[in-house]
Design a protein around this motif. Structure first.
Motif, PDB file in Angstrom:
ATOM      1  N   THR A 164      66.315  34.731  39.396  1.00 12.17           N
ATOM      2  CA  THR A 164      64.984  34.155  39.134  1.00 12.17           C
ATOM      3  C   THR A 164      64.571  33.155  40.197  1.00 12.17           C
ATOM      4  OG1 THR A 164      65.871  33.997  36.770  1.00 12.17           O
ATOM      5  CG2 THR A 164      64.050  32.610  37.206  1.00 12.17           C
ATOM      6  N   VAL A 165      63.199  33.281  40.625  1.00  7.21           N
ATOM      7  CA  VAL A 165      62.667  32.406  41.175  1.00  7.21           C
ATOM      8  C   VAL A 165      61.149  31.835  40.580  1.00  7.21           C
ATOM      9  CG1 VAL A 165      63.438  33.613  43.304  1.00  7.21           C
ATOM     10  CG2 VAL A 165      61.212  34.309  42.306  1.00  7.21           C
ATOM     11  N   SER A 166      60.628  30.828  41.291  1.00  7.17           N
ATOM     12  CA  SER A 166      59.474  30.429  40.539  1.00  7.17           C
ATOM     13  C   SER A 166      58.454  31.003  41.581  1.00  7.17           C
ATOM     14  CB  SER A 166      59.334  28.834  40.772  1.00  7.17           C
ATOM     15  OG  SER A 166      60.137  28.455  39.711  1.00  7.17           O
ATOM     16  N   LEU A 167      57.115  31.657  41.309  1.00  6.02           N
ATOM     17  CA  LEU A 167      56.271  32.136  41.804  1.00  6.02           C
ATOM     18  C   LEU A 167      54.942  31.467  41.950  1.00  6.02           C
ATOM     19  CD1 LEU A 167      56.810  35.946  40.993  1.00  6.02           C
ATOM     20  CD2 LEU A 167      57.373  34.807  43.170  1.00  6.02           C
ATOM     21  N   HIS A 168      54.171  31.442  42.826  1.00  5.88           N
ATOM     22  CA  HIS A 168      53.069  30.374  42.928  1.00  5.88           C
ATOM     23  C   HIS A 168      51.811  31.203  43.429  1.00  5.88           C
ATOM     24  CE1 HIS A 168      55.521  27.113  41.895  1.00  5.88           C
ATOM     25  NE2 HIS A 168      56.343  27.434  42.923  1.00  5.88           N
ATOM     26  N   ALA A 169      50.783  31.155  43.103  1.00  2.80           N
ATOM     27  CA  ALA A 169      49.340  31.506  43.741  1.00  2.80           C
ATOM     28  C   ALA A 169      48.360  30.339  44.317  1.00  2.80           C
ATOM     29  CB  ALA A 169      48.788  32.648  42.748  1.00  2.80           C
ATOM     30  N   THR A 170      48.126  30.417  45.472  1.00  3.76           N
ATOM     31  CA  THR A 170      47.415  29.449  45.919  1.00  3.76           C
ATOM     32  C   THR A 170      46.142  30.037  46.484  1.00  3.76           C
ATOM     33  OG1 THR A 170      49.246  28.290  46.440  1.00  3.76           O
ATOM     34  CG2 THR A 170      47.234  27.441  47.652  1.00  3.76           C
ATOM     35  N   PHE A 171      45.057  29.527  46.314  1.00  3.97           N
ATOM     36  CA  PHE A 171      43.407  29.968  46.970  1.00  3.97           C
ATOM     37  C   PHE A 171      42.554  28.846  46.845  1.00  3.97           C
ATOM     38  CE2 PHE A 171      43.760  30.655  42.264  1.00  3.97           C
ATOM     39  CZ  PHE A 171      42.514  30.278  41.907  1.00  3.97           C
ATOM     40  N   ASN A 172      41.640  29.045  47.806  1.00  6.20           N
ATOM     41  CA  ASN A 172      40.632  27.966  48.064  1.00  6.20           C
ATOM     42  C   ASN A 172      39.584  27.809  46.616  1.00  6.20           C
ATOM     43  OD1 ASN A 172      41.410  27.368  50.619  1.00  6.20           O
ATOM     44  ND2 ASN A 172      40.089  28.941  51.444  1.00  6.20           N
ATOM     45  N   ALA A 173      39.363  26.475  46.496  1.00 11.02           N
ATOM     46  CA  ALA A 173      38.428  26.413  45.393  1.00 11.02           C
ATOM     47  C   ALA A 173      37.034  26.665  45.876  1.00 11.02           C
ATOM     48  CB  ALA A 173      38.283  24.845  45.190  1.00 11.02           C
ATOM     49  N   GLY A 174      35.840  26.761  44.927  1.00  6.36           N
ATOM     50  CA  GLY A 174      34.630  27.002  45.170  1.00  6.36           C
ATOM     51  C   GLY A 174      34.035  28.359  45.117  1.00  6.36           C
ATOM     52  N   LEU A 175      34.779  29.169  44.380  1.00  6.69           N
ATOM     53  CA  LEU A 175      34.299  30.564  44.428  1.00  6.69           C
ATOM     54  C   LEU A 175      32.909  30.849  43.850  1.00  6.69           C
ATOM     55  CD1 LEU A 175      35.431  33.496  45.292  1.00  6.69           C
ATOM     56  CD2 LEU A 175      36.581  33.528  43.101  1.00  6.69           C
ATOM     57  N   ALA A 176      31.926  31.410  44.184  1.00  2.00           N
ATOM     58  CA  ALA A 176      30.741  31.502  43.365  1.00  2.00           C
ATOM     59  C   ALA A 176      30.785  33.042  43.188  1.00  2.00           C
ATOM     60  CB  ALA A 176      29.581  31.142  44.335  1.00  2.00           C
ATOM     61  N   PRO A 177      30.082  33.434  42.047  1.00  2.00           N
ATOM     62  CA  PRO A 177      29.691  35.059  41.974  1.00  2.00           C
ATOM     63  C   PRO A 177      29.242  35.651  43.145  1.00  2.00           C
ATOM     64  CG  PRO A 177      28.452  33.640  40.338  1.00  2.00           C
ATOM     65  CD  PRO A 177      28.908  32.708  41.538  1.00  2.00           C
ATOM     66  N   GLY A 178      29.924  36.936  43.095  1.00  2.00           N
ATOM     67  CA  GLY A 178      29.876  37.933  44.204  1.00  2.00           C
ATOM     68  C   GLY A 178      30.656  37.533  45.552  1.00  2.00           C
ATOM     69  N   ASN A 179      31.420  36.555  45.497  1.00  2.00           N
ATOM     70  CA  ASN A 179      32.297  36.079  46.709  1.00  2.00           C
ATOM     71  C   ASN A 179      33.818  36.557  46.248  1.00  2.00           C
ATOM     72  OD1 ASN A 179      30.121  35.385  48.303  1.00  2.00           O
ATOM     73  ND2 ASN A 179      30.037  33.212  47.290  1.00  2.00           N
ATOM     74  N   ASP A 180      34.452  36.493  47.383  1.00  2.00           N
ATOM     75  CA  ASP A 180      35.931  36.625  47.031  1.00  2.00           C
ATOM     76  C   ASP A 180      36.681  35.426  47.990  1.00  2.00           C
ATOM     77  OD1 ASP A 180      36.490  37.915  49.947  1.00  2.00           O
ATOM     78  OD2 ASP A 180      35.734  39.573  48.948  1.00  2.00           O
ATOM     79  N   THR A 181      37.831  35.431  47.768  1.00  2.00           N
ATOM     80  CA  THR A 181      38.734  34.493  48.678  1.00  2.00           C
ATOM     81  C   THR A 181      40.168  35.052  48.686  1.00  2.00           C
ATOM     82  OG1 THR A 181      39.378  32.133  48.853  1.00  2.00           O
ATOM     83  CG2 THR A 181      39.623  32.958  46.740  1.00  2.00           C
ATOM     84  N   SER A 196      28.299  29.145  33.113  1.00  2.00           N
ATOM     85  CA  SER A 196      29.765  28.610  32.333  1.00  2.00           C
ATOM     86  C   SER A 196      30.997  28.356  33.276  1.00  2.00           C
ATOM     87  CB  SER A 196      29.969  29.420  31.168  1.00  2.00           C
ATOM     88  OG  SER A 196      30.153  30.720  31.353  1.00  2.00           O
ATOM     89  N   CYS A 197      30.853  29.188  34.352  1.00  2.00           N
ATOM     90  CA  CYS A 197      32.148  29.015  35.278  1.00  2.00           C
ATOM     91  C   CYS A 197      31.887  27.789  36.219  1.00  2.00           C
ATOM     92  CB  CYS A 197      32.266  30.319  35.953  1.00  2.00           C
ATOM     93  SG  CYS A 197      32.422  31.746  35.047  1.00  2.00           S
ATOM     94  N   LYS A 198      30.784  27.345  36.347  1.00  2.00           N
ATOM     95  CA  LYS A 198      30.640  26.153  37.207  1.00  2.00           C
ATOM     96  C   LYS A 198      31.492  24.861  36.721  1.00  2.00           C
ATOM     97  CE  LYS A 198      26.047  26.762  38.504  1.00  2.00           C
ATOM     98  NZ  LYS A 198      24.434  26.223  38.472  1.00  2.00           N
ATOM     99  N   GLY A 199      32.460  24.390  37.365  1.00  2.00           N
ATOM    100  CA  GLY A 199      33.630  23.627  37.004  1.00  2.00           C
ATOM    101  C   GLY A 199      34.526  24.067  36.238  1.00  2.00           C
TER     102      GLY A 199
END
Length: 151
Positions: free
Chosen positions: A49-66, A138-141
């Motif tokens: 057993t391990v603890s898994l984590h996902a990390t990504f940058n904030a501020g994603l807008a429609p049509g973009n990826d990170t 509605s995804c803002k914030g």
């Protein structure tokens, strides 16, 4: 009692020697046995057993990826391997900010995770905010969560 002749004395001596040899002059003993056996020991229960984590940058807008970085913490005393990763997306407002507006990938890593380690890189992926024709304000914030698992 009659006296033994010379020939009789020889026979008597030979008989005495034979009697001594047969009765105790040469003796031995031993035990024989057969058998079977087995042994068993339990393996350690660690390493599974391990603890898994996902990390990504904030501020994603429609049509973009990170980019998404996947890491693992292993608090056991045994190393392990993280195999294929799976990831899903959820939102803090599932009624208005739909999880179906997002896609996420998780690269299969088969990465070794050392015992008593943290933040070991086990893979990467991409989180995409799809540009839907519906109003996505509605995804803002809203908080977007990527949940990662290992198969």
């Amino acid at each position: 009692m009659r006296k033994l002749s010379k020939k009789g004395k020889v026979y008597a001596a030979a008989a005495a020697v034979a009697l001594v040899a047969a009765s105790g002059g040469a003796a031995y003993a031993y035990w024989t046995t057969t058998g079977t056996g087995s042994g068993a020991a339990a393996n350690s229960s660690g390493g599974g057993t391990v603890s898994l984590h996902a990390t990504f940058n904030a501020g994603l807008a429609p049509g973009n990826d990170t980019s998404v970085a996947y890491t693992a913490d292993n608090s056991s005393n045994t190393g392990t391997v993280v195999g294929a990763l799976s990831a899903t997306v959820s939102t803090s407002d599932p009624t208005h900010c739909l999880a179906s507006w997002f896609t996420v990938t998780a690269v299969t890593s088969n990465s070794a995770v050392a015992p008593n380690s943290s933040a070991t890189s086990v893979g990467s992926g991409t989180l995409t905010f799809l540009n839907d024709p519906a109003n996505q304000d509605s995804c803002k914030g809203a908080t977007i969560t990527v949940t990662v698992g290992s198969l």
